[in-house]
Design an enzyme around this catalytic site. Sequence first.
Site, PDB file in Angstrom:
ATOM      1  N   LEU A 156      33.266  52.177  34.648  1.00  0.00           N
ATOM      2  CA  LEU A 156      33.165  50.714  34.609  1.00  0.00           C
ATOM      3  C   LEU A 156      33.090  50.146  36.028  1.00  0.00           C
ATOM      4  O   LEU A 156      32.213  49.360  36.354  1.00  0.00           O
ATOM      5  CB  LEU A 156      34.365  50.114  33.862  1.00  0.00           C
ATOM      6  CG  LEU A 156      34.464  48.581  33.835  1.00  0.00           C
ATOM      7  CD1 LEU A 156      33.307  47.976  33.041  1.00  0.00           C
ATOM      8  CD2 LEU A 156      35.804  48.134  33.228  1.00  0.00           C
ATOM      9  N   GLU A 172      32.614  49.462  40.016  1.00  0.00           N
ATOM     10  CA  GLU A 172      31.617  49.715  41.052  1.00  0.00           C
ATOM     11  C   GLU A 172      32.178  49.286  42.403  1.00  0.00           C
ATOM     12  O   GLU A 172      33.219  48.620  42.471  1.00  0.00           O
ATOM     13  CB  GLU A 172      30.323  48.951  40.741  1.00  0.00           C
ATOM     14  CG  GLU A 172      29.666  49.411  39.445  1.00  0.00           C
ATOM     15  CD  GLU A 172      28.343  48.703  39.157  1.00  0.00           C
ATOM     16  OE1 GLU A 172      27.878  47.910  40.010  1.00  0.00           O
ATOM     17  OE2 GLU A 172      27.791  48.946  38.069  1.00  0.00           O
ATOM     18  N   ILE A 210      35.803  57.063  39.847  1.00  0.00           N
ATOM     19  CA  ILE A 210      35.679  57.632  38.508  1.00  0.00           C
ATOM     20  C   ILE A 210      36.469  58.934  38.400  1.00  0.00           C
ATOM     21  O   ILE A 210      36.182  59.911  39.095  1.00  0.00           O
ATOM     22  CB  ILE A 210      34.203  57.876  38.139  1.00  0.00           C
ATOM     23  CG1 ILE A 210      33.376  56.589  38.340  1.00  0.00           C
ATOM     24  CG2 ILE A 210      34.098  58.388  36.702  1.00  0.00           C
ATOM     25  CD1 ILE A 210      33.889  55.372  37.592  1.00  0.00           C
ATOM     26  N   GLU A 263      43.227  50.929  35.950  1.00  0.00           N
ATOM     27  CA  GLU A 263      43.065  50.312  34.613  1.00  0.00           C
ATOM     28  C   GLU A 263      43.577  48.876  34.585  1.00  0.00           C
ATOM     29  O   GLU A 263      44.237  48.444  33.644  1.00  0.00           O
ATOM     30  CB  GLU A 263      43.724  51.178  33.532  1.00  0.00           C
ATOM     31  CG  GLU A 263      42.969  52.480  33.335  1.00  0.00           C
ATOM     32  CD  GLU A 263      43.308  53.193  32.040  1.00  0.00           C
ATOM     33  OE1 GLU A 263      43.550  52.523  31.029  1.00  0.00           O
ATOM     34  OE2 GLU A 263      43.314  54.431  32.053  1.00  0.00           O
TER      35      GLU A 263
END
Length: 389
Positions: free
Chosen positions: A135, A137, A167, A373
């Site tokens: 998700l 960037e 990631i 998260e």
Amino acid sequence: MNLNDTVAAGYNFTESENQTMIAQMVKDFAQKNIKPHLMEWDEAQIFPIEIFKQLGELGLMGVLVPEEYGGSGLGYFEYVKVIEEIAKVCGAIGLSVAAHNSLCTNHILTFGNEEQKRKWLPKLATAEWIGAWGLTEANTGSDAMGMNTTAVLDGDHYLVNGAKNWITHGKSGNVAVVMVRTGEKGDSKGISALVIEKGTPGFTHGKKENKLGMRASETTELIFDNVRVPKENLLGSVGDGFKQAMKILDGGRISIAALSLGIAKGAYEAALAYAKERHQFGQPIANFQGISFKLAVLATEIEAAELLIYQASDLKNRGMKMTKESAMAKYFASEVCVRAATEAIQIFGGYGYTKDFPVEKFYRDAKLCTIGEGTSEIQKIVIAREILK
């Protein structure tokens, strides 16, 4: 939620025989297979794939996946126990187990069609394949709707270009669920979710991040250079990606809260044992109020975090909305985690600052829990939005 709501909901957080058995199994595995290699993996940033294969054999890489797809078919109470017990020993391994289960695997489980589930879940649930989820960037951390990675439909394929940052399993993952822009930037309905397999031409990884903590959990960039992805790899409908990602993060927050809980307990238990053993001025330092009060506060905060996690887990198990509860659990548990690790080092004193004792690693691993998260600041936004509705 007030006390009357809690009673009406019929919460029962008594640990079941199954949960106790799973916790003991994971604890034994972690002591035997993870603890002896902790510092070796940490120092060299080794991602020990063989450990995850072994966890897969135990059914711990597909905890929430139904048995028909090769998983364990368990609920969130058992899942929390798995993450917690691993994190008590090593936060990095706990983080990778959480990311594999909650993000990639759970996204396919929750939003995939039957064909997609049968294609990917058995491999993920057994850890034959390791999963990644993209998700974030470089320029769009919390601002996910501003993503630049695009997917343009070209016949029967999507042409994907761009990059994802931070990631987990970006290098070693066999498959990734990736959020891509299929519409206008800033439009929540302009994002879709694609499953992209390793080995697809143009799909590569970038540099491995050299991190403060969680060093045995691999973190890299994902790069997409004219990657042709079959349109049947689309999860749900075009434009559903952002909504899907937010729902996946709701559940993912429970896993990061459980990760935080495990690290906090690991640090607290180490500090408690040391305070009883370490003697100064002719007595254990645990006898001094300055130390005993630190331990008392940590014990209370850890228990409060655990109850918040169980509340969110119960709602999730029953298929009820738990956006606020999971954000509260993640926010509180992650902050407690950092405090527990900080106080543990203080109780150990100079020894706590060395790599000969476990608390310095808890200290380094803990900080990620307030960032990954969804940062603590984002959790506050989520909580505020929910309570102000």
